[in-house]
Design a protein around this motif. Structure first.
Motif, short mmCIF file in Angstrom:
data_model
loop_
_atom_site.label_atom_id
_atom_site.label_comp_id
_atom_site.label_asym_id
_atom_site.label_seq_id
_atom_site.Cartn_x
_atom_site.Cartn_y
_atom_site.Cartn_z
N LEU A 1 38.41 -8.25 -16.79
CA LEU A 1 37.73 -8.52 -15.52
C LEU A 1 37.16 -7.24 -14.93
O LEU A 1 36.06 -7.24 -14.37
N THR A 2 37.88 -6.15 -15.04
CA THR A 2 37.38 -4.88 -14.53
C THR A 2 36.11 -4.46 -15.27
O THR A 2 35.13 -4.06 -14.64
N ARG A 3 36.12 -4.59 -16.60
CA ARG A 3 34.92 -4.27 -17.38
C ARG A 3 33.75 -5.16 -16.96
O ARG A 3 32.63 -4.70 -16.81
N PHE A 4 34.03 -6.46 -16.77
CA PHE A 4 32.99 -7.38 -16.34
C PHE A 4 32.40 -6.93 -15.00
O PHE A 4 31.19 -6.88 -14.82
N ARG A 5 33.27 -6.58 -14.07
CA ARG A 5 32.81 -6.17 -12.74
C ARG A 5 32.07 -4.83 -12.77
O ARG A 5 31.23 -4.57 -11.92
N GLU A 6 32.39 -3.98 -13.72
CA GLU A 6 31.69 -2.71 -13.84
C GLU A 6 30.31 -2.87 -14.46
O GLU A 6 29.44 -2.04 -14.24
N THR A 7 30.11 -3.91 -15.25
CA THR A 7 28.85 -4.07 -15.98
C THR A 7 27.97 -5.20 -15.47
O THR A 7 26.84 -5.34 -15.93
N HIS A 8 28.47 -6.02 -14.55
CA HIS A 8 27.70 -7.15 -14.02
C HIS A 8 27.66 -7.08 -12.50
O HIS A 8 28.60 -6.62 -11.86
N PRO A 9 26.58 -7.58 -11.91
CA PRO A 9 26.54 -7.65 -10.44
C PRO A 9 27.47 -8.75 -9.93
O PRO A 9 27.33 -9.91 -10.34
N THR A 10 28.43 -8.37 -9.10
CA THR A 10 29.41 -9.33 -8.59
C THR A 10 29.62 -9.22 -7.08
O THR A 10 30.27 -10.08 -6.49
N HIS A 11 29.10 -8.16 -6.46
CA HIS A 11 29.40 -7.90 -5.05
C HIS A 11 28.35 -8.48 -4.12
O HIS A 11 27.18 -8.64 -4.49
N LEU A 12 28.79 -8.75 -2.89
CA LEU A 12 27.84 -9.11 -1.83
C LEU A 12 26.82 -7.99 -1.69
O LEU A 12 27.19 -6.81 -1.75
N PRO A 13 25.55 -8.32 -1.46
CA PRO A 13 24.53 -7.28 -1.31
C PRO A 13 24.45 -6.76 0.13
O PRO A 13 23.39 -6.43 0.63
N LEU A 14 25.60 -6.71 0.76
CA LEU A 14 25.65 -6.24 2.15
C LEU A 14 27.06 -5.75 2.44
O LEU A 14 28.00 -6.05 1.73
N ARG A 15 27.15 -4.97 3.51
CA ARG A 15 28.46 -4.56 4.04
C ARG A 15 28.56 -5.15 5.43
O ARG A 15 27.56 -5.34 6.13
N PHE A 16 29.77 -5.44 5.86
CA PHE A 16 29.97 -6.09 7.14
C PHE A 16 31.18 -5.52 7.85
O PHE A 16 31.96 -4.77 7.28
N TRP B 1 26.90 -1.33 -4.43
CA TRP B 1 27.65 -1.67 -3.22
C TRP B 1 28.23 -0.41 -2.58
O TRP B 1 28.20 -0.26 -1.37
N GLN B 2 28.73 0.51 -3.42
CA GLN B 2 29.29 1.76 -2.90
C GLN B 2 28.25 2.57 -2.14
O GLN B 2 28.60 3.32 -1.23
N ASP B 3 26.99 2.45 -2.51
CA ASP B 3 25.92 3.21 -1.86
C ASP B 3 25.55 2.67 -0.48
O ASP B 3 24.88 3.35 0.29
N LEU B 4 25.96 1.42 -0.19
CA LEU B 4 25.64 0.83 1.12
C LEU B 4 26.50 1.48 2.20
O LEU B 4 27.67 1.80 1.98
N LYS B 5 25.92 1.63 3.37
CA LYS B 5 26.67 2.18 4.51
C LYS B 5 27.72 1.16 4.93
O LYS B 5 27.42 0.00 5.15
N PRO C 1 31.34 0.03 7.32
CA PRO C 1 31.71 0.04 8.74
C PRO C 1 32.53 1.25 9.15
O PRO C 1 32.69 1.52 10.32
N GLY C 2 33.07 1.98 8.18
CA GLY C 2 33.89 3.15 8.49
C GLY C 2 33.37 4.36 7.76
O GLY C 2 32.17 4.49 7.52
N ALA C 3 34.29 5.23 7.37
CA ALA C 3 33.92 6.42 6.61
C ALA C 3 33.43 6.00 5.24
O ALA C 3 33.55 4.85 4.84
N ARG C 4 32.85 6.93 4.49
CA ARG C 4 32.38 6.63 3.14
C ARG C 4 33.51 6.02 2.31
O ARG C 4 34.67 6.42 2.44
N TYR C 5 33.15 5.09 1.44
CA TYR C 5 34.12 4.44 0.57
C TYR C 5 34.94 5.49 -0.17
O TYR C 5 34.40 6.44 -0.72
N ARG C 6 36.26 5.31 -0.16
CA ARG C 6 37.24 6.19 -0.81
C ARG C 6 37.24 7.61 -0.23
O ARG C 6 37.62 8.54 -0.90
N SER C 7 36.80 7.78 1.00
CA SER C 7 36.79 9.13 1.55
C SER C 7 37.85 9.37 2.62
O SER C 7 38.20 10.49 2.90
#
Length: 167
Positions: free
Chosen positions: A29-44, A152-156, A158-164
């Motif tokens: 599943l991790t490989r699938f998620r790394e190679t296929h689009p699976t995320h919402l195209p927005l941050r909320f 998805w990680q590149d989207l702004k 609601p808080g600090a940068r992802y994993r920061s």
């Protein structure tokens, strides 16, 4: 299925109330998620139970920042939140962290919404987003393409940068 197992383990581990104890998806599943689009195209951000758009990838017809998401793939936001929230790991009695973690968490592959939505509903080929612009009375339905985790990680968020930093 791997997704059903992931969901059941997440539900079980969340009852421990330790933010460091959460399931990882299988390698497949991790490989699938790394190679296929699976995320919402927005941050909320969740504000008083309302899903407010913070940023998007700019797909035509999609919601703009500040808009409210009313439903996703035919399910109302309150229904989705009540379904997915029990999978969120948090420490002790800090259940107020659930809203923040659904929208922005630095563990695994994105916020807890994107992490656990597939475990309940599968990976959508498209996102049907019912949304309402600021001040509008009539909602708009948009069909949007999922995006890859890296996009998805590149989207702004609601808080600090992802994993920061901590939320």
């Amino acid at each position: 299925s791997d997704l059903a197992l992931h969901r059941e383990i997440a539900l079980m581990l969340a009852t421990i109330h330790c933010d460091h104890t959460k399931p990882e998806m299988s390698e497949a599943l991790t490989r699938f998620r790394e190679t296929h689009p699976t995320h919402l195209p927005l941050r909320f951000q969740l504000i008083e139970g309302r899903m407010i758009v913070v940023s998007t990838d700019g797909q035509p017809g999609g919601p703009s920042p500040g808009s409210e998401i009313l439903a996703i793939n035919g399910r109302s936001v309150p229904s989705l939140l009540l379904t997915i929230a029990p999978t969120v790991a948090y420490d002790g009695t800090t259940d107020q962290a659930i809203a923040a973690k659904l929208a922005d968490d630095s563990d695994l592959m994105g916020d807890d919404f994107n992490e656990y939505y597939p475990s309940f509903f599968g990976f959508p080929e498209q996102w049907q987003i019912l949304w309402k612009p600021i001040g509008a009375a009539t909602p708009t339905l948009a069909t949007l393409r999922p995006i890859r985790f890296a996009a998805w990680q590149d989207l702004k968020g609601p808080g600090a940068r992802y994993r920061s930093d901590f939320y």
